[in-house]
Design a protein around this motif. Structure first.
Motif, PDB file in Angstrom:
ATOM      1  N   THR A 184       0.803  -1.225   0.000  1.00 34.82           N
ATOM      2  CA  THR A 184       0.000   0.000   0.000  1.00 34.82           C
ATOM      3  C   THR A 184       0.838   1.280   0.000  1.00 34.82           C
ATOM      4  N   ASP A 188       2.305   5.098  -4.530  1.00 38.47           N
ATOM      5  CA  ASP A 188       2.650   6.347  -5.205  1.00 38.47           C
ATOM      6  C   ASP A 188       4.034   6.283  -5.852  1.00 38.47           C
ATOM      7  N   TRP A 243      -5.343   4.125  -0.151  1.00 38.37           N
ATOM      8  CA  TRP A 243      -5.000   4.423  -1.537  1.00 38.37           C
ATOM      9  C   TRP A 243      -6.282   4.565  -2.330  1.00 38.37           C
TER      10      TRP A 243
END
Lengths: 532, 532
Positions: free
Chosen positions: A120, A124, A149
């Protein structure tokens, strides 16, 4: 034979890393397999989870030979994904979390991964590489059970690892996987621009697991602390896959904290730890050390570098268990030699003796094997050697020359069969007809002046010497180093031909993501040093 | 890849039983490998001898896939021949010295052996079979260093094992051998007239060796006594090949003598013995027992049949080491379960738990796996399962039905995962370490006397034999059958170990509704026949 008969014969006698979990779950269903925080899975539960994920992957279209990348810190999900791939013949591609985005992008493209499991908090950082010019279709967020997320609208198929296991089928996914099918592409951060993909077969990883279980006498009542990253073969194949083979428990840690590890040993009666020398140093220096009960420890392993003699003696005294030093390389899956407890004090500085499944030899430049005592390149053979470098027949052919795996290390076997590294082979400097091990000169530079923070010694092109021994030095903050005085001091302790011809001062040295100094970049930068 | 590159890759990462000797010779050159009378070979010497013999075989024209039979008692030459074959990819065909000439002839023909190694004193017995309708060209007399035999003029090529090693080349014969190439054809006496050839691959025998080394914790400082015949997979692959893998010493005995074995344990500090229950009984009863120092023993293994509880307890007390009971069959190379020291007293009569490389399950008639507690046929999977039955696709297909090896044994797994045999699907009697097909003995009984109306031959529990071959006979109305005369007549046509130990007369035999004789009921009824 019909396809059904082929499958039957395959299921009956194949060598498959996934089957070693199936077998352990059948033998020891109620033994603890994985402890990840407050989540505890028995071997039955671990195997059932793996089967559910494997059916989930089958549902997404993953088939034998497809590649699935994993970008994750240590977690139960990492091992579940790995074993699900193994059972399907899908190739697992661990992502080194120290890589730059550019390297991750390269590996995703080069391995032709059709999906990636991403922890998780890494979403990004990883998503841009996944969106690059490659074959990636799926991004599987792990564990994906919370809402940290959001599903981007980027054309990729986003799903969660939790959902992947929801398909519900808990039976064994019985598909044909051959012994020599790849189980993993392990990319090694070489010192060159992009990592190479080491193709490891089921046979190789299976026999590596056998090697460790035999050499270190792992047993079903062992409890392992898994501290080092699972994306490294050292953690994954020296400890996790052997633990599963014998039915030991794996206690999963997300990183190293000396106090936390010491506490875990006491509370969970850990029997086996594996760390870097500096981790043992940190535990020795930790204020909790004396108060902790470490009597459950049977053995402690370390890798990458020998431990200073005094530290090793203190470790033996304080931890009260056997210490094993492991040497090898990703191409060996990775273990080649083990430095056994009884040898480390009698042969300080050596690299141990060959493990049961590896033959170690030393080769001369003409491909002939050299007798004990003669230096040359260290070469290996054995059933846990890599299959090949992925999409790189030239590198494979070079590495396999004369029917031995070329380690790239220089060294020798002594009269006792003990292996000694002298240097990386390509770091051996050929100067005026002599071979000089850069590591020896580096030691001399460190010893010559307290002001040296860091040094690498390289051979730079030179009209007269071929390569000229050259020290590239980082000074400690505030240290006043005089090159001529330093050279005089260095020469005092070395054969004349090994002494540096000059010293170059720099502010810092280039490094790989795993912290290795990139000597090739040093050589490139100063290639013209002796040319006017 | 070019042929040279194929060979290089093969040599680097193949699984080959011969390589395990090469590696041990490299790791432990000066450790004792073989002690055969007053001949002692270190691992360097053993490996060098094997290489010389391998070059000798190459010189005679032996190539990968060719078969070479061995008819020999336990000797250093037996293991040298075996490893020389392994390094060349030549298939070793051990001859059971209990076979009749007819069976030996069958095996030589069926295996297409192109040569046979024959121990000197067996030459007269074996030569006629070698001259039969088969592909045999070479008879290699072992050791052939004395003049106990004369070279017959029979068109065969007669030479000596000693001369075979004289070629002198001591280097490794580096030829391509694949992981799944056969290393041996092991012929098992089944229920049919002639034995079936179990094809064992290098991978299978290698992983069987791993199984034993892991399960019994063999180590390089072990000293094994090899008493049982090497032509049986139990001695060869449970003990000899694992010993070579880890670097232990093998003390070779030509047969069992209780006093001799007890003396050997003391004088050679033997750590590991393997025998039949009756051998332990004989040692317990031997007058020298109390005077012998047995403190070097680490473990004692036995096979084929459980030991009576009282005997086991006495063994544990007197020998002072762990006792392991091994179960399996030639098709498993052979180990399937190990009855561990801690379980034998808590679960008397069981057959142990699955070993690390084997999955044990119980199958219903429809091919579905049954839960623990339900009886059915015992089935196996694992990388040391046979490749196939040689030239017998029907038998292979039947044995591999539903993707599991069918053991032919009925039984169940209990809640602890402990395996229990209840009966045999096939009617093979295991007596004194040999398999006897009841149907063959039944034929002999029918042929021995016209007065026999009906006979079944079963194995009944026996302290000495494990199972004693026993004929249960229905006489024809009015026929006068004398048990002793009948036994003499039966023995005339059978190998001695197949002959019934006694005859029981009954009025009728129990049958199923479809008329099949219920051997299990016969066994139950006379279970105490040999117990007082």
């Amino acid at each position: 034979m019909t396809p059904a008969e082929d499958l039957h014969a395959n299921l009956i006698h194949r060598v498959n890393v996934g089957d070693s979990l199936t077998r352990t779950a059948a033998r020891h269903p109620d033994r603890t397999a994985l402890v990840d925080g407050d989540r505890v899975n028995t071997y039955r539960q671990f195997n059932t989870w793996v089967n559910r994920v494997a059916w989930g992957l089958l549902g997404l279209g993953y088939r034998r030979g497809d590649a699935l990348a994993i970008a994750s810190g240590n977690s139960a999900e990492f091992l579940v994904a790995y074993y699900a791939c193994a059972k399907l013949g899908v190739v697992c591609v661990p992502i080194n979390l120290g890589w730059r985005a550019e390297e991750i992008g390269y590996v995703l493209g080069h391995s032709a991964a059709r999906g990636i499991v991403v922890e998780t908090q890494l979403v990004d950082a990883i998503a841009p590489a996944a969106r690059g010019d490659n074959a990636v279709v799926d991004v599987i967020v792990s564990p994906g059970t919370n809402a940290d997320w959001t599903r981007p609208a980027d054309g990729l198929r986003w799903l969660t690892f939790a959902a992947l296991g929801d398909a519900g089928d808990e039976t064994e996914p019985e598909v044909l996987v051959e012994d020599r099918d790849p189980i993993s592409y392990l990319y090694t951060s070489g010192t060159t621009a992009f990592p190479k993909g080491v193709v490891g077969s089921h046979t190789a990883i299976y026999l590596e697991s056998v090697t460790m279980a035999l050499e270190c006498r792992f047993a079903e009542d062992d409890r392992f602390a898994a501290v080092l990253p699972m994306f490294h073969t050292g953690q994954l194949n020296c400890f996790c896959t052997p633990a599963v083979m014998v039915g030991a428990a794996v206690h999963i840690l997300r990183g190293f904290d000396a106090g936390e590890l010491l506490a875990l040993v006491e509370t969970e009666r850990i029997t086996q730890i594996f760390g870097l020398p500096m981790m043992y140093r940190a535990m020795l220096d930790h204020p909790d050390l004396a108060a902790r009960d470490l009597s459950s420890l049977r053995r402690a392993c370390y890798a990458m570098a020998p431990m200073p003699d005094a530290q090793l003696k203190r470790c033996l005294d304080v931890f009260g268990c056997d210490f094993y030093l492991l040497f090898g390389q990703t191409e060996m899956s990775p273990t080649a030699t083990v430095f056994r407890p009884e040898h480390q004090l009698s042969h300080p500085g050596a690299a141990g003796t060959a493990v049961v499944n590896v033959q170690v030899a030393v080769m001369g430049p003409d491909g002939s094997l050299l007798p004990r005592g003669e230096p040359g390149e260290i070469v290996y053979r054995g059933p846990h050697t890599l299959t090949e470098y992925l999409h790189n027949p030239e590198a494979t052919e070079a590495a396999f020359a004369h029917g031995w795996l070329h380690s790239g290390d220089a060294g020798q076997l002594d009269a006792d069969g003990m292996l000694w590294f002298t240097d990386r082979y390509k770091d051996v400097i050929k100067t005026g007809g002599e071979n000089v091990a850069s590591i020896e000169v580096e030691k001399a530079v460190y010893g010559a002046d307290q002001g040296v923070a860091e040094v690498v010694v390289v051979g730079l092109p030179h009209e007269h010497w071929g390569e000229a021994v050259t020290a590239v030095v980082v000074a400690k903050p505030g240290a006043e180093l005089d090159p001529d005085r330093l050279l005089v001091a260095v020469r005092a302790g070395l054969d004349h031909y090994k002494a540096p011809k000059s010293v170059i001062f720099v502010d810092e040295l280039p490094r790989t993501s795993t912290g290795k100094i990139q000597k090739n970049l040093v050589r490139q930068r100063f290639a013209d040093h002796y040319r006017q």
